[in-house]
Scaffold this motif. Structure first.
Motif, PDB file in Angstrom:
ATOM      1  N   GLU A   9     -64.486 -31.846 -21.088  1.00 39.20           N
ATOM      2  CA  GLU A   9     -63.600 -30.729 -20.749  1.00 39.20           C
ATOM      3  C   GLU A   9     -64.195 -29.763 -19.735  1.00 39.20           C
ATOM      4  OE1 GLU A   9     -62.487 -28.879 -24.367  1.00 39.20           O
ATOM      5  OE2 GLU A   9     -61.232 -30.563 -25.047  1.00 39.20           O
ATOM      6  N   ASP A  10     -65.473 -29.895 -19.433  1.00 40.53           N
ATOM      7  CA  ASP A  10     -66.085 -29.049 -18.414  1.00 40.53           C
ATOM      8  C   ASP A  10     -65.679 -29.462 -16.999  1.00 40.53           C
ATOM      9  OD1 ASP A  10     -67.375 -27.531 -20.300  1.00 40.53           O
ATOM     10  OD2 ASP A  10     -69.234 -28.689 -20.230  1.00 40.53           O
ATOM     11  N   PHE A  11     -65.027 -30.622 -16.869  1.00 43.35           N
ATOM     12  CA  PHE A  11     -64.618 -31.117 -15.563  1.00 43.35           C
ATOM     13  C   PHE A  11     -63.101 -30.991 -15.422  1.00 43.35           C
ATOM     14  CE2 PHE A  11     -68.751 -32.835 -16.180  1.00 43.35           C
ATOM     15  CZ  PHE A  11     -69.285 -33.079 -14.915  1.00 43.35           C
ATOM     16  N   GLU A  12     -62.644 -30.823 -14.187  1.00 41.83           N
ATOM     17  CA  GLU A  12     -61.228 -30.601 -13.925  1.00 41.83           C
ATOM     18  C   GLU A  12     -60.433 -31.899 -13.846  1.00 41.83           C
ATOM     19  OE1 GLU A  12     -60.811 -28.342 -10.387  1.00 41.83           O
ATOM     20  OE2 GLU A  12     -61.638 -26.495 -11.239  1.00 41.83           O
ATOM     21  N   ILE A  13     -59.165 -31.817 -14.224  1.00 37.15           N
ATOM     22  CA  ILE A  13     -58.228 -32.923 -14.046  1.00 37.15           C
ATOM     23  C   ILE A  13     -57.861 -33.018 -12.565  1.00 37.15           C
ATOM     24  CG2 ILE A  13     -55.899 -33.759 -14.575  1.00 37.15           C
ATOM     25  CD1 ILE A  13     -56.170 -32.388 -17.307  1.00 37.15           C
ATOM     26  N   ILE A  14     -57.818 -34.232 -12.047  1.00 34.34           N
ATOM     27  CA  ILE A  14     -57.459 -34.463 -10.648  1.00 34.34           C
ATOM     28  C   ILE A  14     -56.034 -35.008 -10.599  1.00 34.34           C
ATOM     29  CG2 ILE A  14     -57.990 -35.783  -8.565  1.00 34.34           C
ATOM     30  CD1 ILE A  14     -60.905 -35.909  -9.579  1.00 34.34           C
ATOM     31  N   ARG A  15     -55.179 -34.346  -9.856  1.00 33.91           N
ATOM     32  CA  ARG A  15     -53.798 -34.798  -9.695  1.00 33.91           C
ATOM     33  C   ARG A  15     -53.663 -35.520  -8.351  1.00 33.91           C
ATOM     34  NH1 ARG A  15     -49.022 -33.518 -12.267  1.00 33.91           N
ATOM     35  NH2 ARG A  15     -47.091 -33.732 -11.060  1.00 33.91           N
ATOM     36  N   VAL A  16     -53.217 -36.777  -8.394  1.00 31.23           N
ATOM     37  CA  VAL A  16     -53.054 -37.585  -7.187  1.00 31.23           C
ATOM     38  C   VAL A  16     -51.580 -37.596  -6.814  1.00 31.23           C
ATOM     39  CG1 VAL A  16     -53.368 -39.852  -6.130  1.00 31.23           C
ATOM     40  CG2 VAL A  16     -55.041 -38.997  -7.790  1.00 31.23           C
ATOM     41  N   SER A  17     -51.299 -37.151  -5.593  1.00 27.60           N
ATOM     42  CA  SER A  17     -49.921 -37.025  -5.132  1.00 27.60           C
ATOM     43  C   SER A  17     -49.926 -37.072  -3.610  1.00 27.60           C
ATOM     44  CB  SER A  17     -49.323 -35.699  -5.609  1.00 27.60           C
ATOM     45  OG  SER A  17     -50.022 -34.608  -5.027  1.00 27.60           O
ATOM     46  N   THR A  18     -48.785 -36.818  -3.010  1.00 24.75           N
ATOM     47  CA  THR A  18     -48.705 -36.773  -1.552  1.00 24.75           C
ATOM     48  C   THR A  18     -49.616 -35.702  -0.981  1.00 24.75           C
ATOM     49  OG1 THR A  18     -46.406 -37.531  -1.661  1.00 24.75           O
ATOM     50  CG2 THR A  18     -47.135 -36.544   0.412  1.00 24.75           C
ATOM     51  N   ASP A  19     -49.770 -34.594  -1.699  1.00 27.42           N
ATOM     52  CA  ASP A  19     -50.632 -33.501  -1.245  1.00 27.42           C
ATOM     53  C   ASP A  19     -52.114 -33.810  -1.426  1.00 27.42           C
ATOM     54  OD1 ASP A  19     -48.407 -31.987  -0.566  1.00 27.42           O
ATOM     55  OD2 ASP A  19     -48.277 -31.073  -2.562  1.00 27.42           O
ATOM     56  N   ASN A  20     -52.430 -34.714  -2.325  1.00 29.51           N
ATOM     57  CA  ASN A  20     -53.816 -35.107  -2.576  1.00 29.51           C
ATOM     58  C   ASN A  20     -53.840 -36.625  -2.777  1.00 29.51           C
ATOM     59  OD1 ASN A  20     -56.614 -34.835  -3.075  1.00 29.51           O
ATOM     60  ND2 ASN A  20     -56.251 -34.724  -5.297  1.00 29.51           N
ATOM     61  N   PRO A  21     -53.689 -37.387  -1.682  1.00 27.03           N
ATOM     62  CA  PRO A  21     -53.481 -38.831  -1.800  1.00 27.03           C
ATOM     63  C   PRO A  21     -54.718 -39.578  -2.289  1.00 27.03           C
ATOM     64  CG  PRO A  21     -53.689 -38.196   0.503  1.00 27.03           C
ATOM     65  CD  PRO A  21     -53.624 -36.927  -0.286  1.00 27.03           C
ATOM     66  N   GLY A  22     -54.457 -40.660  -2.979  1.00 21.48           N
ATOM     67  CA  GLY A  22     -55.516 -41.529  -3.476  1.00 21.48           C
ATOM     68  C   GLY A  22     -54.906 -42.782  -4.066  1.00 21.48           C
ATOM     69  N   ARG A  23     -55.750 -43.621  -4.645  1.00 21.93           N
ATOM     70  CA  ARG A  23     -55.252 -44.873  -5.218  1.00 21.93           C
ATOM     71  C   ARG A  23     -56.152 -45.326  -6.350  1.00 21.93           C
ATOM     72  NH1 ARG A  23     -58.424 -46.212  -0.918  1.00 21.93           N
ATOM     73  NH2 ARG A  23     -59.747 -48.064  -1.091  1.00 21.93           N
ATOM     74  N   VAL A  24     -55.591 -46.110  -7.239  1.00 20.19           N
ATOM     75  CA  VAL A  24     -56.363 -46.771  -8.284  1.00 20.19           C
ATOM     76  C   VAL A  24     -56.931 -48.059  -7.712  1.00 20.19           C
ATOM     77  CG1 VAL A  24     -56.257 -47.935 -10.517  1.00 20.19           C
ATOM     78  CG2 VAL A  24     -55.038 -45.773 -10.174  1.00 20.19           C
ATOM     79  N   ILE A  25     -58.222 -48.270  -7.862  1.00 21.84           N
ATOM     80  CA  ILE A  25     -58.871 -49.478  -7.372  1.00 21.84           C
ATOM     81  C   ILE A  25     -58.847 -50.575  -8.422  1.00 21.84           C
ATOM     82  CG2 ILE A  25     -61.097 -50.445  -6.628  1.00 21.84           C
ATOM     83  CD1 ILE A  25     -61.634 -47.706  -5.350  1.00 21.84           C
ATOM     84  N   GLY A  26     -59.061 -50.232  -9.681  1.00 25.36           N
ATOM     85  CA  GLY A  26     -59.068 -51.243 -10.730  1.00 25.36           C
ATOM     86  C   GLY A  26     -59.099 -50.623 -12.108  1.00 25.36           C
TER      87      GLY A  26
END
Length: 228
Positions: free
Chosen positions: A200-217
């Protein structure tokens, strides 16, 4: 005149091994063996350890595979060979940087610094050719995943809610390992999801058009590193 790939293919056929089976023994993918045989990969660009392991599995020498000579004796210390059971295979333990580029790499066998990891039983049969292993870094996934643990990841498996995944943000060069939480789609019908740390000391990352990314595996197995 026979090429390197022709000699390799003939020796493999003589042993009754498929490309995948030889890849298992050499610590590379079946696709890599295909590239070796059809000339896509120059033999001079093949890692020495992988080529030696392939020669050992075929009962020939590296010199023979490269030149067609010296077929009568084997070279290289026995300790350099990877010994695996027939129902097992080898995959590579890669870094977080390599994981970020994994799907773009045409022949992972040529990467430097890879470590082989033996995968046995039913899991070996289920994993795709692009599967890899990742050694956990950092504390974002404590306490379930500790520094030094190994996770086996398959890019061929789409994640379900709650799965653990390796992902990459477009603005970063390194991959990340977090929990997958889908959040529907945006107005353009692009998927939106969150990458959730267990710590819980680390932040949740939201992946969207504003913060693009992808799942690798998607993680398929977790191997715990035990301290003594």
């Amino acid at each position: 005149m026979q090429r390197f790939g022709d000699r390799l293919k003939a020796a493999r056929a003589a042993k009754g091994l498929s490309q995948r089976a030889l890849g298992v023994k050499a610590g590379v993918s079946g696709t890599s063996i295909k590239y070796w045989e059809d000339g896509t990969t120059d033999p001079e660009n093949i890692r020495n350890a992988a080529l030696q392991a392939a020669a050992d599995a075929l009962g020939v020498t590296v010199v023979y595979l490269k030149t067609g000579r010296d077929a009568s004796r084997r070279v290289g210390p026995a300790s350099s060979r990877h010994i695996v059971k027939d129902d097992a295979r080898l995959i590579s333990v890669i870094s977080y940087v390599q994981a970020g580029e994994w799907l773009k790499i045409s022949d992972p066998a040529n990467l430097d610094g890879l470590r082989p990891l033996v995968i046995g039983g039913g899991l070996a049969e289920r994993l795709s050719e692009t599967a890899f292993a990742l050694e956990i870094e950092g504390e974002a996934m404590l306490d379930e995943f500790r520094q030094g643990d190994i996770v086996i990841v398959d890019p061929g498996i789409a994640p379900l809610p709650g799965d653990f995944v390796v992902a990459k943000l477009d603005n970063d060069t390194r991959a990340i390992f977090l929990k997958y939480r889908p959040r529907g789609v945006d107005q353009a019908n692009n998927p939106v999801f969150e990458l959730v740390p267990l710590n819980e000391d680390f932040e949740i990352i939201r992946v969207s058009t504003d913060n693009p990314g992808r799942v690798i595996g998607t993680m398929m197995e977790h191997r715990r590193h035990r301290r003594r």
